[in-house]
Write an enzyme that holds these catalytic residues in place. Structure first.
Site, PDB file in Angstrom:
ATOM      1  N   GLN A   5       1.076  -0.926   0.104  1.00  0.00           N
ATOM      2  CA  GLN A   5       0.030  -0.003   0.099  1.00  0.00           C
ATOM      3  C   GLN A   5       0.666   1.530  -0.176  1.00  0.00           C
ATOM      4  O   GLN A   5       0.299   2.359   0.761  1.00  0.00           O
ATOM      5  CB  GLN A   5      -0.679  -0.263   1.329  1.00  0.00           C
ATOM      6  CG  GLN A   5      -2.381  -0.933   1.303  1.00  0.00           C
ATOM      7  CD  GLN A   5      -3.183  -0.922   2.139  1.00  0.00           C
ATOM      8  OE1 GLN A   5      -3.335  -0.597   3.396  1.00  0.00           O
ATOM      9  NE2 GLN A   5      -4.227  -1.436   1.612  1.00  0.00           N
ATOM     10  N   MET A  41     -27.548  14.739 -19.597  1.00  0.00           N
ATOM     11  CA  MET A  41     -26.715  15.673 -19.993  1.00  0.00           C
ATOM     12  C   MET A  41     -26.324  15.435 -20.755  1.00  0.00           C
ATOM     13  O   MET A  41     -25.765  15.711 -22.462  1.00  0.00           O
ATOM     14  CB  MET A  41     -25.702  16.247 -18.861  1.00  0.00           C
ATOM     15  CG  MET A  41     -24.716  17.848 -18.813  1.00  0.00           C
ATOM     16  SD  MET A  41     -26.062  18.723 -20.045  1.00  0.00           S
ATOM     17  CE  MET A  41     -26.117  19.676 -18.661  1.00  0.00           C
TER      18      MET A  41
END
Ligand SMILES: Cc1cc2nc3c(=O)[nH]c(=O)nc-3n(C[C@H](O)[C@H](O)[C@H](O)COP(=O)(O)OP(=O)(O)OC[C@H]3O[C@@H](n4cnc5c(N)ncnc54)[C@H](O)[C@@H]3O)c2cc1C
Ligand SMILES: Cc1ncc(C[n+]2csc(CCOP(=O)(O)OP(=O)(O)O)c2C)c(N)n1
Ligand SMILES: [Mg+2]
Length: 552
Positions: free
Chosen positions: A99, A460
């Site tokens: 990580q 949209m």
């Protein structure tokens, strides 16, 4: 604590666990988001609604990368947010450790500033500086990445001795006297002036001065999307929103003006249309805190670099009272012509249009709600049909426009302003991007209401396909879950609205209910946002709603 932080929004993980472990020792409330993007939008909504700095917390690697959309959103809209991320221990940096992501590298272009902190005694000064940079000058997001070993270390810190003085950072610009004089000459000599009020007016808390300025010389006021609320919609000098989906008379007024006084706005391309024909006859004054914005998109005659409130306070005594009644009458005439193209004036054809739903939401909430919108058609209809009188009463993402902003940002807004009646206005598409934050809403027992403007489309984009891609509706129709049932899975009350008569009673019921309510408002799927300035077109070349007979 010393920065006045009352809430942090975050999500834990190993690399930030030392910070989490110490959180209960401080009077700071931690809100557990369901995704780190949500946590940053919450911090952003908290900042926009309350005027302070929002704080978000995440672990290293995936936690930090999940924050990226939220950070870019805050950056584009100049929102003060401090993000604190855990990082792998300093000895592991560069080893592709578990990580490990170089989050200061990743966020370099989307933060106002960022830090990698590897020593315990650097943490407090870095955080103090981060808050200072986030809120001063042109606000923006700052990220502080702290290695795990630094979090676990101990250090003494003298708050008072550590006044931040970041090298090369000068947020306190002021115009010169000669520039003020030039500006006043233009203002006092103008016959067709228009003020363009932007987000900087809200950020600088200059709403009252803007109003005094407009009234002193009877200058009409156009607002940007992010300037909505910074000048009251019910004020006689208020014109409305300009730009791509601005009202026709506002864009016409901008185009015909002989002077534009731009206040805390950055001439975004959605505001100007094509630059080559933008306000051709107008001299331009730009009041702006960030010198990099001057003459960036639009060349101006006078640039006043400084805080809009300070600049207006200096200008105001020199502004001559003026009567621009001929100019105002001319704008009014254009406004009257637009009536035959406003859906509010058409006969009821039995269908529920989104514009009606927003209009009725405005009426039923007395225009006093804090509305947090998502991105898409519903966002534009909200800007057109909900009339905002109060500062910071519309919270919306303008520059980045990430779908999924509304629900988490509204959670932050409500925590910043507990007394406010907070409404989420969101599309059926965008809601599904962050609807996991319903869990946060329930866990935190937050009372906000959600109006899903459900048109069954990525509306949209469907509109762009309708206008410019031969109505080939590919990848825009949505198969949606039953939102009312979904709400009930979270223990949230849901109400479906399918006709116009149902809107106001549903809003009233939501307001009266002691807990969050989700309205699934099924609106006409095929409607488009008008007017629209197509890409590359001038502000006055708008695609208009076909005219109809006006009733009532
Ligand atoms: C689907 C969609 C459609 C859109 N359509 C439109 C549209 O039709 N019309 C429209 O207007 N927008 C529209 N937008 C939004 C647009 O993209 C921009 O985000 C918006 O116009 C920016 O407004 P602004 O310049 O006021 O705010 P910002 O981008 O936040 O800029 C604020 C400016 O103020 C300055 N500032 C900050 N603090 C101060 C201070 N104290 N004093 C002085 N200056 C300060 C900043 O440096 C910055 O330059 C749309 C967005 C989306 C997603
Ligand atoms: C994260 C993200 N992906 C894609 C887009 C592009 N986009 C802008 S508006 C829109 C459609 C939004 O649909 P919906 O949420 O249903 O709102 P509507 O337009 O129908 O009101 C899309 C896909 C975006 N803005 N953000
Ligand atoms: Mg939709």
């Amino acid at each position: 604590m010393r920065e006045g932080v009352s809430h942090v929004f975050g999500y834990p993980g190993g690399a930030i666990l030392p910070v989490y472990d110490s959180l209960p020792d401080y009077p700071v409330h931690h809100v557990l988001a369901r995704h780190e993007q949500g946590a940053v939008h919450m911090a952003d909504g908290f900042a926009r609604a309350g005027g302070g700095v929002g704080v978000a917390l995440a672990t290293s690697g995936p936690g930090a990368t999940n924050m990226v959309t939220g950070i870019a959103t805050a950056m584009m809209d100049s929102s003060p947010v401090v993000c604190i991320t855990g990082q792998v221990s300093s000895g592991l940096i560069g080893s592709d450790a578990f990580q490990e992501t170089d989050i200061t590298g990743v966020t370099l272009p989307i933060t106002k500033h960022n830090y990698l902190v590897t020593e315990a005694d650097e943490i407090a000064p870095a955080l103090r500086e981060a808050f200072y940079i986030a809120r001063s000058g042109r606000p923006g997001p700052v990220l502080v990445d702290i290695t795990k070993d630094a979090q676990q270390g101990a250090a003494a810190f003298d708050w008072d001795a550590a006044e931040p003085t970041p090298p090369g950072y000068r947020p306190d610009h002021r115009p010169r006297a000669a520039e003020y004089r030039q500006a006043l000459d233009l203002i006092n000599g103008a016959r067709r002036p228009v003020m363009l009020v932007g987000h900087g007016v809200a950020l600088g808390r200059a709403e009252e001065l803007v109003r005094a300025f407009a009234e002193r010389s009877t200058i009409p006021v156009a607002v940007t999307l992010l300037g909505i609320g910074a000048f009251p919609a019910s004020h006689p000098l208020h014109l409305g929103m300009m730009g791509m989906h601005g009202e026709a008379w506002v864009n016409e007024a901008v185009q015909q003006a002989d002077l534009l006084i731009a206040l805390g706005m950055r001439f975004d391309d959605r505001v100007t249309g094509t630059l080559s024909t933008f306000a051709p006859g107008a001299r331009k004054i730009h009041v702006e805190i960030d010198p990099a914005e001057l003459n960036k998109n639009v060349t101006v005659d006078v640039g006043l670099v400084g805080d809009v409130g300070e600049v207006l306070a200096t200008l105001l005594p020199g502004v001559a009272p003026n009567d621009h009644s001929a100019w105002l009458a001319r704008i009014d005439e254009i406004r009257q012509h637009a009536a035959s193209r406003s859906i509010q004036n058409f006969a009821d054809d039995g269908r529920l249009y989104a514009a009606h739903a927003i209009h009725d939401l405005w009426q039923a909430t007395g225009g006093r709600a804090v509305v947090v919108t998502d991105v898409g058609q519903h966002q534009m209809w909200e800007a057109q049909y909900y009339r905002h009188d109060a500062p910071r009463s519309l919270i919306t993402s303008g520059g980045l426009g990430p779908m999924g902003f509304a629900l988490p940002a509204a959670i932050g807004a409500k925590l910043a302003r507990p007394e406010a009646d907070v409404w989420v206005v969101v599309g059926d598409g965008g809601f599904q991007m962050t609807m996991a934050e319903l869990g946060t809403l329930v866990q935190e027992r937050i009372k906000i209401n959600i109006a899903i403007i459900n048109n069954g489309y990525l509306g949209m984009v469907r509109q762009l396909q309708e206008f410019f891609y031969g109505a080939r509706y590919h990848a825009t129709p949505l198969v949606n879950p039953d939102f009312v049932t979904l709400a009930s899975a979270y223990g949230i009350r849901g109400i479906r609205v399918t006709d116009r008569a149902g809107v106001m009673p549903a809003v009233d019921a939501a307001t009266a209910h002691d807990g969050p309510v989700l309205l699934d408002i099924r609106v006409e799927p095929d409607d488009a946002v008008y007017p629209m300035v197509a890409a590359g077109a001038g502000l006055d070349q708008m695609i208009r709603r076909p005219a109809q007979e006006v009733v009532g």
